[in-house]
Design a protein around this motif. Sequence first.
Motif, PDB file in Angstrom:
ATOM      1  N   ILE A  61     -35.512  34.152 -51.684  1.00 27.15           N
ATOM      2  CA  ILE A  61     -34.493  34.207 -52.340  1.00 27.15           C
ATOM      3  C   ILE A  61     -34.509  32.832 -53.262  1.00 27.15           C
ATOM      4  CG2 ILE A  61     -31.955  33.683 -52.339  1.00 27.15           C
ATOM      5  CD1 ILE A  61     -31.792  35.722 -49.866  1.00 27.15           C
ATOM      6  N   LEU A  62     -34.868  31.677 -52.332  1.00 24.95           N
ATOM      7  CA  LEU A  62     -34.959  30.513 -53.314  1.00 24.95           C
ATOM      8  C   LEU A  62     -36.168  30.303 -54.300  1.00 24.95           C
ATOM      9  CD1 LEU A  62     -34.687  27.901 -49.990  1.00 24.95           C
ATOM     10  CD2 LEU A  62     -32.877  28.188 -51.958  1.00 24.95           C
ATOM     11  N   LYS A  63     -37.365  31.016 -53.975  1.00 24.27           N
ATOM     12  CA  LYS A  63     -38.181  31.331 -55.157  1.00 24.27           C
ATOM     13  C   LYS A  63     -37.809  31.940 -56.216  1.00 24.27           C
ATOM     14  CE  LYS A  63     -42.612  31.325 -53.921  1.00 24.27           C
ATOM     15  NZ  LYS A  63     -43.711  31.512 -53.423  1.00 24.27           N
ATOM     16  N   GLY A  64     -36.681  32.863 -56.264  1.00 30.69           N
ATOM     17  CA  GLY A  64     -36.265  33.751 -57.202  1.00 30.69           C
ATOM     18  C   GLY A  64     -34.968  33.100 -57.940  1.00 30.69           C
ATOM     19  N   ALA A  65     -34.532  31.915 -57.378  1.00 32.39           N
ATOM     20  CA  ALA A  65     -33.469  31.359 -57.836  1.00 32.39           C
ATOM     21  C   ALA A  65     -33.976  30.186 -58.749  1.00 32.39           C
ATOM     22  CB  ALA A  65     -32.495  30.705 -56.784  1.00 32.39           C
ATOM     23  N   LYS A  66     -32.956  29.853 -59.462  1.00 28.42           N
ATOM     24  CA  LYS A  66     -33.208  28.589 -60.565  1.00 28.42           C
ATOM     25  C   LYS A  66     -32.624  27.363 -59.989  1.00 28.42           C
ATOM     26  CE  LYS A  66     -34.778  27.308 -64.573  1.00 28.42           C
ATOM     27  NZ  LYS A  66     -34.419  27.801 -65.682  1.00 28.42           N
ATOM     28  N   VAL A  67     -31.460  27.359 -59.270  1.00 24.82           N
ATOM     29  CA  VAL A  67     -30.576  26.257 -58.705  1.00 24.82           C
ATOM     30  C   VAL A  67     -30.027  26.318 -57.530  1.00 24.82           C
ATOM     31  CG1 VAL A  67     -28.602  24.881 -59.234  1.00 24.82           C
ATOM     32  CG2 VAL A  67     -29.670  25.953 -61.098  1.00 24.82           C
ATOM     33  N   PHE A  68     -30.089  25.350 -56.777  1.00 24.49           N
ATOM     34  CA  PHE A  68     -29.820  24.855 -55.413  1.00 24.49           C
ATOM     35  C   PHE A  68     -28.727  23.906 -55.281  1.00 24.49           C
ATOM     36  CE2 PHE A  68     -29.510  23.094 -51.368  1.00 24.49           C
ATOM     37  CZ  PHE A  68     -29.545  24.235 -50.303  1.00 24.49           C
ATOM     38  N   ALA A  69     -27.723  24.230 -54.888  1.00 23.25           N
ATOM     39  CA  ALA A  69     -26.374  23.240 -54.586  1.00 23.25           C
ATOM     40  C   ALA A  69     -25.949  22.795 -53.293  1.00 23.25           C
ATOM     41  CB  ALA A  69     -25.166  23.947 -55.372  1.00 23.25           C
ATOM     42  N   GLN A  70     -26.098  21.322 -53.086  1.00 19.67           N
ATOM     43  CA  GLN A  70     -25.995  20.739 -51.787  1.00 19.67           C
ATOM     44  C   GLN A  70     -24.707  19.928 -52.202  1.00 19.67           C
ATOM     45  OE1 GLN A  70     -27.906  20.496 -49.141  1.00 19.67           O
ATOM     46  NE2 GLN A  70     -26.481  19.058 -48.162  1.00 19.67           N
ATOM     47  N   THR A  71     -23.627  20.366 -51.146  1.00 19.05           N
ATOM     48  CA  THR A  71     -22.396  19.664 -51.404  1.00 19.05           C
ATOM     49  C   THR A  71     -21.517  19.096 -49.998  1.00 19.05           C
ATOM     50  OG1 THR A  71     -21.020  21.704 -51.286  1.00 19.05           O
ATOM     51  CG2 THR A  71     -21.771  21.127 -53.478  1.00 19.05           C
ATOM     52  N   ALA A  72     -22.403  19.348 -49.000  1.00 21.73           N
ATOM     53  CA  ALA A  72     -22.079  19.055 -47.410  1.00 21.73           C
ATOM     54  C   ALA A  72     -21.599  17.684 -47.373  1.00 21.73           C
ATOM     55  CB  ALA A  72     -22.893  19.552 -46.325  1.00 21.73           C
ATOM     56  N   THR A  73     -20.550  17.281 -46.596  1.00 21.99           N
ATOM     57  CA  THR A  73     -20.112  16.010 -46.581  1.00 21.99           C
ATOM     58  C   THR A  73     -20.764  15.236 -45.264  1.00 21.99           C
ATOM     59  OG1 THR A  73     -18.223  16.673 -44.912  1.00 21.99           O
ATOM     60  CG2 THR A  73     -17.774  16.698 -47.482  1.00 21.99           C
ATOM     61  N   PHE A  74     -21.465  16.013 -44.455  1.00 19.64           N
ATOM     62  CA  PHE A  74     -22.154  15.128 -43.504  1.00 19.64           C
ATOM     63  C   PHE A  74     -23.717  15.755 -43.266  1.00 19.64           C
ATOM     64  CE2 PHE A  74     -23.516  14.771 -39.142  1.00 19.64           C
ATOM     65  CZ  PHE A  74     -23.549  13.602 -38.921  1.00 19.64           C
ATOM     66  N   ALA A 120     -20.806  10.043 -48.641  1.00 15.88           N
ATOM     67  CA  ALA A 120     -21.156   8.882 -48.112  1.00 15.88           C
ATOM     68  C   ALA A 120     -21.890   9.077 -47.036  1.00 15.88           C
ATOM     69  CB  ALA A 120     -20.066   8.344 -47.816  1.00 15.88           C
ATOM     70  N   ARG A 121     -21.735  10.354 -46.077  1.00 15.71           N
ATOM     71  CA  ARG A 121     -22.265  10.379 -44.939  1.00 15.71           C
ATOM     72  C   ARG A 121     -23.409  11.746 -44.935  1.00 15.71           C
ATOM     73  NH1 ARG A 121     -23.415   7.743 -41.050  1.00 15.71           N
ATOM     74  NH2 ARG A 121     -22.813   9.408 -39.407  1.00 15.71           N
ATOM     75  N   SER A 122     -23.831  11.782 -45.971  1.00 15.22           N
ATOM     76  CA  SER A 122     -24.857  12.623 -46.222  1.00 15.22           C
ATOM     77  C   SER A 122     -26.188  11.871 -46.724  1.00 15.22           C
ATOM     78  CB  SER A 122     -24.764  13.925 -47.173  1.00 15.22           C
ATOM     79  OG  SER A 122     -25.706  14.575 -47.344  1.00 15.22           O
ATOM     80  N   SER A 123     -27.314  12.435 -46.034  1.00 13.96           N
ATOM     81  CA  SER A 123     -28.737  11.707 -46.696  1.00 13.96           C
ATOM     82  C   SER A 123     -29.394  12.666 -47.761  1.00 13.96           C
ATOM     83  CB  SER A 123     -29.539  11.782 -45.341  1.00 13.96           C
ATOM     84  OG  SER A 123     -29.999  12.945 -45.021  1.00 13.96           O
ATOM     85  N   ALA A 124     -28.577  13.610 -48.102  1.00  8.85           N
ATOM     86  CA  ALA A 124     -29.294  14.446 -49.039  1.00  8.85           C
ATOM     87  C   ALA A 124     -29.938  14.219 -50.430  1.00  8.85           C
ATOM     88  CB  ALA A 124     -28.382  15.667 -49.595  1.00  8.85           C
ATOM     89  N   HIS A 125     -29.042  12.948 -50.883  1.00  7.91           N
ATOM     90  CA  HIS A 125     -29.531  12.227 -51.968  1.00  7.91           C
ATOM     91  C   HIS A 125     -30.782  11.596 -51.990  1.00  7.91           C
ATOM     92  CE1 HIS A 125     -27.622   8.941 -49.671  1.00  7.91           C
ATOM     93  NE2 HIS A 125     -28.439   8.199 -50.271  1.00  7.91           N
ATOM     94  N   GLU A 126     -31.420  11.326 -50.643  1.00  8.05           N
ATOM     95  CA  GLU A 126     -32.644  10.740 -50.489  1.00  8.05           C
ATOM     96  C   GLU A 126     -33.839  11.381 -51.005  1.00  8.05           C
ATOM     97  OE1 GLU A 126     -33.083   9.242 -46.511  1.00  8.05           O
ATOM     98  OE2 GLU A 126     -31.003   8.482 -46.404  1.00  8.05           O
TER      99      GLU A 126
END
Length: 352
Positions: free
Chosen positions: A248-261, A284-290
């Motif tokens: 599903i990810l390989k067929g998609a264009k965009v992934f969204a990450q919004t979790a707060t922790f 502030a409590r998510s490492s996703a941006h790394e």
Amino acid sequence: MRVALVSMLTQNHEETGATVRTRRTAELLAERGHEVVVLCAQWWDGEIHEFDHNEVTYRAVTTTPSSGTFASKVPFALREVKPDVIQVVNCPPSHVTAVKTAARFLRVPVVVDWWSKDDRGSARAYRRAAKSPDAVLVPSEMIRTEVRELGTKSDDVHVVPEPIDVDLVREAAAEERADVVYARDLDEHANVESFLLALAELRDKNWRAVVIGDGPERQTAEQTARDLRIDDRVSFLGDLSAQEIVPILKGAKVFAQTATFEPFATNLLWALACGCISIVEYQARSSAHELVEGRERGVLVTSPQELADEIVAASGYDHWTIDEDFSTYDYRNVIAEYEGIYTAEIDDYGFF
């Protein structure tokens, strides 16, 4: 190498980031030929003391989870195992202290795998747990900062990320089920609302979206999609295995990450490896941006409106199905990091 992993709770008791990480580490070490014993509360039926599963030996320290009883009994269990190195989860922190006391008599190093803090210990107990081991393994720079603030020496902290199976990414066929994907456990930190609000801003655009994952907030998220009148274009697929998610990810264009922790954003990593344009709402409590900072196919936003704008902007990118830059996160490389840290700690312990 004989490795003892100490975790009162396993994935068979509850599925959390910490228990999944412990199980995965145990099984990957066993695949590499190490003798792995997990000391835990019993999760299997019957009166047998040990249970072998996927080449890992699970040994019951207590018949049911009980933090105090487990802490008092685990030193005796470690004496029976006679490991070369001990790895213990940081929650509850009292178990770290108990393991360290036993390790002094066994003359072996202790490594703490630190996922996050919870309410099973006081601030003082966590400070003691952070200072007592020979090394601390953390999944991200965010958690590294946390343990350093608790008193761990900088040189004793090692970032060891969550792994993915890069061969699976290379070999899976793309499945065109969605243009935009959200994937995570739907708990109190999921923040699916930001994702859905962004999609609602794009009602006049042509898109299909899926939400992958399950949990206590799923019904609320589904109701939000209905309230926003986008439920006919958003499919909630529930829990899926990696083998089901990757196509599903390989067929998609965009992934969204919004979790707060998020101590480590594993699903985001899968999406990046599958070539998705990955949009991370900073928390502030998510490492996703790394995982996306400094990357052309990764974007940081601070609001649902910005997320919507970046979903539109993603149309200007080519569609990829793999990004080899993320092959360094392959499980073989990550488990080699564990082995290297264990070996270094064993050598240092013997030297001193």
